[in-house]
Design an enzyme around this catalytic site. Structure first.
Site, short mmCIF file in Angstrom:
data_model
loop_
_atom_site.label_atom_id
_atom_site.label_comp_id
_atom_site.label_asym_id
_atom_site.label_seq_id
_atom_site.Cartn_x
_atom_site.Cartn_y
_atom_site.Cartn_z
CB ALA A 122 -1.76 27.59 10.46
CG ASN A 191 -0.15 29.87 2.39
OD1 ASN A 191 0.20 30.17 1.64
ND2 ASN A 191 -1.62 30.02 2.35
CG HIS A 221 -1.33 21.73 9.51
ND1 HIS A 221 -1.95 21.49 7.98
CD2 HIS A 221 -2.12 22.82 9.94
CE1 HIS A 221 -2.69 22.69 8.14
NE2 HIS A 221 -2.90 23.21 9.25
N1 LIG Z 1 0.97 30.84 6.71
C1 LIG Z 1 0.01 30.27 7.33
O1 LIG Z 1 0.12 29.34 8.23
C2 LIG Z 1 -1.29 30.74 6.76
C3 LIG Z 1 -1.63 31.22 5.56
N2 LIG Z 1 -2.73 31.42 5.31
C4 LIG Z 1 -3.09 32.44 4.01
O2 LIG Z 1 -3.04 33.86 4.61
C5 LIG Z 1 -3.79 34.66 3.66
C6 LIG Z 1 -4.83 35.34 4.47
O3 LIG Z 1 -5.61 34.59 5.10
P1 LIG Z 1 -7.27 35.09 5.77
O4 LIG Z 1 -6.94 36.22 6.54
O5 LIG Z 1 -7.58 33.91 6.37
O6 LIG Z 1 -7.98 35.30 4.62
P2 LIG Z 1 -9.37 36.21 4.57
O7 LIG Z 1 -9.99 35.99 3.37
O8 LIG Z 1 -10.14 36.05 5.72
O9 LIG Z 1 -8.84 37.61 4.39
C7 LIG Z 1 -8.24 38.35 3.21
C8 LIG Z 1 -8.62 39.76 3.19
O10 LIG Z 1 -7.92 40.47 2.41
C9 LIG Z 1 -8.78 41.34 1.84
N3 LIG Z 1 -8.53 41.60 0.19
C10 LIG Z 1 -8.71 41.32 -0.77
N4 LIG Z 1 -8.04 41.84 -1.99
C11 LIG Z 1 -7.26 42.88 -1.33
C12 LIG Z 1 -6.74 43.76 -2.06
N5 LIG Z 1 -6.46 44.00 -3.17
N6 LIG Z 1 -6.04 44.74 -1.24
C13 LIG Z 1 -6.14 44.77 0.27
N7 LIG Z 1 -6.94 43.38 0.87
C14 LIG Z 1 -7.62 42.72 0.12
C15 LIG Z 1 -10.18 40.74 1.81
O11 LIG Z 1 -11.18 41.73 1.55
C16 LIG Z 1 -10.04 40.03 3.03
O12 LIG Z 1 -10.63 41.07 4.11
C17 LIG Z 1 -4.48 33.67 2.75
O13 LIG Z 1 -3.80 33.53 1.38
C18 LIG Z 1 -4.30 32.32 3.30
O14 LIG Z 1 -4.33 31.36 2.60
C19 LIG Z 1 -4.10 31.30 6.08
C20 LIG Z 1 -3.84 30.32 7.03
C21 LIG Z 1 -2.56 30.12 7.70
O1 LIG Z 2 -4.61 27.37 9.11
C1 LIG Z 2 -4.24 26.28 8.60
O2 LIG Z 2 -4.58 25.10 9.09
C2 LIG Z 2 -3.53 26.16 7.41
C3 LIG Z 2 -3.72 26.87 6.43
O3 LIG Z 2 -4.95 27.46 6.09
C4 LIG Z 2 -2.81 27.22 5.40
O4 LIG Z 2 -1.84 26.72 5.67
O5 LIG Z 2 -2.83 28.11 4.47
#
Ligand SMILES: NC(=O)C1=CN([C@@H]2O[C@H](COP(=O)(O)OP(=O)(O)OC[C@H]3O[C@@H](n4cnc5c(N)ncnc54)[C@H](O)[C@@H]3O)[C@@H](O)[C@H]2O)C=CC1
Ligand SMILES: O=C([O-])CC(=O)C(=O)O
Length: 270
Positions: A122, A191, A221
């Site tokens: 992001a 993250n 951000h």
């Molecule tokens: N690197 C970055 O810039 C960003 C990272 N993130 C992170 O990415 C990760 C995923 O984010 P989102 O897709 O928004 O989350 P989300 O909550 O929408 O999706 C996560 C999915 O994982 C599933 N899940 C839960 N336990 C599980 C298991 N044991 N095995 C398989 N699937 C399982 C859930 O049912 C859900 O469908 C989070 O940790 C979030 O904080 C989010 C936004 C930006």
């Molecule tokens: O999507 C965003 O703005 C950032 C976020 O959630 C993350 O870094 O985990």
């Protein structure tokens, strides 16, 4: 011609499902073969319209794929990472904040030949931050502003009795510190700070402010880097995804761009 790399995705939420759909629509050099989901019935329904339905497997099964994308809650990061790294795969984490206290995984990867590729996610500009960090860097800061509902549930807020939904008028600083502590306190929210830290000068020296701001509709951000070679000031304003307001819609697109870069003949940006 380069061979096609197979992809497995852990988690079919705001990031994983969008990425899965994009891969199913067809991307040269990449083939989605497996997904792991918490709720199998929901995953079956979500995959019903796919042209080539991937197998629904357990976390260990994902590591059959060449590339394992983690798009799940930070709580299962280690399980996904270990399975992929043990098999020498390319591991692409979304929950990269969870990597900061587990840098031994990088050493493990070195032994097995695995690679850990942290996508820009992001955020923006990690190419420039990496370039700057090849030289002298005096400071790296990130200011994150989110609508209050984009911060709900963070352990730090609960530990400190901060009710972000009560922030209605003035924007409020809810955290100021380094990226390492921010990743522990806000594992589902910043993250981006972890990715910035890994690109630049590390999680202890990378400083972050987190604001609950009722006046913004986007997850915003701003990075500032003071380096010998350049001064960087960059802002990204992310549209929150419908499924998860903490997560910007650009995140699965960024991961897709990252995966394309693993196979494309023409690659732009470092
Ligand atoms: N690197 C970055 O810039 C960003 C990272 N993130 C992170 O990415 C990760 C995923 O984010 P989102 O897709 O928004 O989350 P989300 O909550 O929408 O999706 C996560 C999915 O994982 C599933 N899940 C839960 N336990 C599980 C298991 N044991 N095995 C398989 N699937 C399982 C859930 O049912 C859900 O469908 C989070 O940790 C979030 O904080 C989010 C936004 C930006
Ligand atoms: O999507 C965003 O703005 C950032 C976020 O959630 C993350 O870094 O985990």
């Amino acid at each position: 011609m380069a061979r096609t790399l197979t992809v497995g995705i852990a988690g079919l939420g705001a990031i994983g499902l969008h990425l899965a759909r994009a891969l199913d629509a067809g991307v040269d050099g990449l083939k989605l073969v497996a997904v792991a989901a918490r709720d199998h019935a929901k995953a079956q329904a979500n995959l019903a319209g796919f042209r080539n339905r991937p197998a629904i497997v357990d976390i260990a099964g994902l590591a059959e794929a060449d590339i394992v994308v983690e798009a799940a809650p930070a709580a299962i990061f280690e399980e996904v990472a270990k399975a992929a790294i043990a098999r020498g795969r390319i591991f692409v984490p979304s929950s990269c904040g969870a990597l900061l206290p587990r840098m031994h995984l990088v050493e493990e990867a070195r032994k097995t030949g695995a690679r850990i590729i942290v996508p820009t996610g992001a955020l923006l500009g990690l190419d420039a931050v990496r370039a700057a960090a090849e030289g002298e860097v005096a400071s790296v800061t990130i200011e994150t502003r989110k609508p209050p509902r984009g911060l709900v549930g963070a352990p730090y807020l609960e530990q400190h009795g901060i009710d972000v939904l009560a922030v209605k008028d003035e924007k409020t600083l809810v955290f100021k510190g380094n990226a390492y502590d921010a990743a522990q306190g806000f594992p589902a929210n910043v993250n981006v700070a972890a990715a910035l830290a890994l690109a630049g000068i590390g999680p202890q020296r990378t400083m972050i402010e987190i604001w609950a701001d009722p006046h913004v509709t986007r997850n915003t951000h701003t990075i500032r880097v003071e380096a010998a070679a350049a001064r960087l000031t960059m802002t990204i304003e992310n549209v929150p995804s419908e499924e998860n307001p903490r997560t910007g819609k650009i995140t699965p697109l960024s991961i897709l761009a990252c995966l394309r870069g693993l196979t494309s003949t023409l690659k732009v940006g470092s």
